[in-house]
Motif scaffolding. Sequence first.
Motif, PDB file in Angstrom:
ATOM      1  N   GLN A  58       8.680   0.557 -13.485  1.00  0.00           N
ATOM      2  CA  GLN A  58       8.974   0.377 -12.071  1.00  0.00           C
ATOM      3  C   GLN A  58       8.738   1.703 -11.359  1.00  0.00           C
ATOM      4  N   LEU A  59       7.733   1.726 -10.485  1.00  0.00           N
ATOM      5  CA  LEU A  59       7.457   2.923  -9.709  1.00  0.00           C
ATOM      6  C   LEU A  59       8.295   2.903  -8.441  1.00  0.00           C
ATOM      7  N   GLU A  60       9.017   3.964  -8.241  1.00  0.00           N
ATOM      8  CA  GLU A  60       9.756   4.158  -6.999  1.00  0.00           C
ATOM      9  C   GLU A  60       9.003   5.267  -6.260  1.00  0.00           C
ATOM     10  N   ILE A  61       8.368   4.916  -5.155  1.00  0.00           N
ATOM     11  CA  ILE A  61       7.478   5.839  -4.469  1.00  0.00           C
ATOM     12  C   ILE A  61       8.076   6.236  -3.123  1.00  0.00           C
ATOM     13  N   SER A  62       8.201   7.531  -2.921  1.00  0.00           N
ATOM     14  CA  SER A  62       8.671   8.078  -1.652  1.00  0.00           C
ATOM     15  C   SER A  62       7.504   8.829  -1.009  1.00  0.00           C
ATOM     16  N   VAL A  63       7.058   8.340   0.144  1.00  0.00           N
ATOM     17  CA  VAL A  63       5.942   8.966   0.844  1.00  0.00           C
ATOM     18  C   VAL A  63       6.505   9.751   2.027  1.00  0.00           C
ATOM     19  N   THR A  64       6.412  11.077   1.939  1.00  0.00           N
ATOM     20  CA  THR A  64       6.901  11.948   3.007  1.00  0.00           C
ATOM     21  C   THR A  64       6.129  13.251   2.978  1.00  0.00           C
ATOM     22  N   ASP A  65       5.887  13.786   4.147  1.00  0.00           N
ATOM     23  CA  ASP A  65       5.200  15.065   4.252  1.00  0.00           C
ATOM     24  C   ASP A  65       6.184  16.237   4.243  1.00  0.00           C
ATOM     25  N   GLU A  66       7.461  15.941   4.190  1.00  0.00           N
ATOM     26  CA  GLU A  66       8.484  16.984   4.183  1.00  0.00           C
ATOM     27  C   GLU A  66       8.704  17.523   2.772  1.00  0.00           C
ATOM     28  N   ALA A  67       9.175  18.755   2.687  1.00  0.00           N
ATOM     29  CA  ALA A  67       9.545  19.336   1.402  1.00  0.00           C
ATOM     30  C   ALA A  67      10.768  18.576   0.870  1.00  0.00           C
ATOM     31  N   VAL A  68      10.772  18.320  -0.421  1.00  0.00           N
ATOM     32  CA  VAL A  68      11.834  17.527  -1.027  1.00  0.00           C
ATOM     33  C   VAL A  68      12.370  18.259  -2.253  1.00  0.00           C
ATOM     34  N   ASN A  69      13.680  18.306  -2.390  1.00  0.00           N
ATOM     35  CA  ASN A  69      14.300  18.842  -3.586  1.00  0.00           C
ATOM     36  C   ASN A  69      14.359  17.717  -4.611  1.00  0.00           C
ATOM     37  N   LEU A  70      13.544  17.826  -5.652  1.00  0.00           N
ATOM     38  CA  LEU A  70      13.435  16.750  -6.651  1.00  0.00           C
ATOM     39  C   LEU A  70      14.774  16.424  -7.298  1.00  0.00           C
ATOM     40  N   LEU A  71      15.547  17.447  -7.614  1.00  0.00           N
ATOM     41  CA  LEU A  71      16.822  17.210  -8.287  1.00  0.00           C
ATOM     42  C   LEU A  71      17.822  16.514  -7.378  1.00  0.00           C
ATOM     43  N   ASP A  72      17.888  16.943  -6.133  1.00  0.00           N
ATOM     44  CA  ASP A  72      18.836  16.327  -5.198  1.00  0.00           C
ATOM     45  C   ASP A  72      18.496  14.866  -4.932  1.00  0.00           C
ATOM     46  N   LYS A  73      17.218  14.550  -4.874  1.00  0.00           N
ATOM     47  CA  LYS A  73      16.776  13.194  -4.544  1.00  0.00           C
ATOM     48  C   LYS A  73      16.562  12.317  -5.771  1.00  0.00           C
ATOM     49  N   GLY A  74      16.621  12.902  -6.961  1.00  0.00           N
ATOM     50  CA  GLY A  74      16.490  12.120  -8.187  1.00  0.00           C
ATOM     51  C   GLY A  74      15.066  11.717  -8.542  1.00  0.00           C
ATOM     52  N   HIS A  75      14.079  12.453  -8.058  1.00  0.00           N
ATOM     53  CA  HIS A  75      12.686  12.138  -8.372  1.00  0.00           C
ATOM     54  C   HIS A  75      12.291  12.727  -9.722  1.00  0.00           C
ATOM     55  N   ASP A  76      11.403  12.026 -10.414  1.00  0.00           N
ATOM     56  CA  ASP A  76      10.872  12.510 -11.685  1.00  0.00           C
ATOM     57  C   ASP A  76       9.628  13.367 -11.479  1.00  0.00           C
ATOM     58  N   VAL A  77       8.837  13.017 -10.468  1.00  0.00           N
ATOM     59  CA  VAL A  77       7.568  13.699 -10.207  1.00  0.00           C
ATOM     60  C   VAL A  77       7.461  13.979  -8.713  1.00  0.00           C
ATOM     61  N   GLY A  78       6.991  15.174  -8.386  1.00  0.00           N
ATOM     62  CA  GLY A  78       6.763  15.526  -6.997  1.00  0.00           C
ATOM     63  C   GLY A  78       5.396  16.165  -6.842  1.00  0.00           C
ATOM     64  N   ILE A  79       4.639  15.708  -5.880  1.00  0.00           N
ATOM     65  CA  ILE A  79       3.325  16.279  -5.606  1.00  0.00           C
ATOM     66  C   ILE A  79       3.378  16.887  -4.215  1.00  0.00           C
ATOM     67  N   ARG A  80       3.091  18.163  -4.116  1.00  0.00           N
ATOM     68  CA  ARG A  80       3.050  18.854  -2.839  1.00  0.00           C
ATOM     69  C   ARG A  80       1.880  19.829  -2.879  1.00  0.00           C
ATOM     70  N   PHE A  81       1.420  20.225  -1.717  1.00  0.00           N
ATOM     71  CA  PHE A  81       0.286  21.136  -1.608  1.00  0.00           C
ATOM     72  C   PHE A  81       0.722  22.386  -0.879  1.00  0.00           C
ATOM     73  N   ASP A  82       0.338  23.521  -1.410  1.00  0.00           N
ATOM     74  CA  ASP A  82       0.618  24.798  -0.787  1.00  0.00           C
ATOM     75  C   ASP A  82      -0.621  25.211  -0.009  1.00  0.00           C
ATOM     76  N   CYS A  83      -0.516  25.306   1.286  1.00  0.00           N
ATOM     77  CA  CYS A  83      -1.674  25.584   2.152  1.00  0.00           C
ATOM     78  C   CYS A  83      -1.788  27.052   2.479  1.00  0.00           C
ATOM     79  N   LYS A  84      -1.277  27.917   1.658  1.00  0.00           N
ATOM     80  CA  LYS A  84      -1.340  29.353   1.936  1.00  0.00           C
ATOM     81  C   LYS A  84      -2.689  29.906   1.589  1.00  0.00           C
TER      82      LYS A  84
END
Length: 84
Positions: A58-84
């Motif tokens: 069962q995939l639980e997918i959260s689509v957001t452009d905001e920074a997310v704390n994986l531990l606080d939100k209970g996510h197993d995987v987080g994909i983010r991009f660093d634009c620096k």
Amino acid sequence: MNERISGAMSELKMALETVQALSDKPFGRVSITLPRFAFQYFLKPVYGEFCERYPDVQLEISVTDEAVNLLDKGHDVGIRFDCK
């Protein structure tokens, strides 16, 4: 940026392969958070096939452009991009 996307998707693939190696038939919940861009271009096109191939995952997918704390939100995987 394309290299970063490829790297993130490669990590997700490796994680799924690791789960598959633990069982003949993967099962359980996987919580993923990723930005809208990554969802539209990478996850959405393969979502249907994934669900057919792994019906007990069962995939639980959260689509957001905001920074997310994986531990606080209970996510197993987080994909983010660093634009620096």
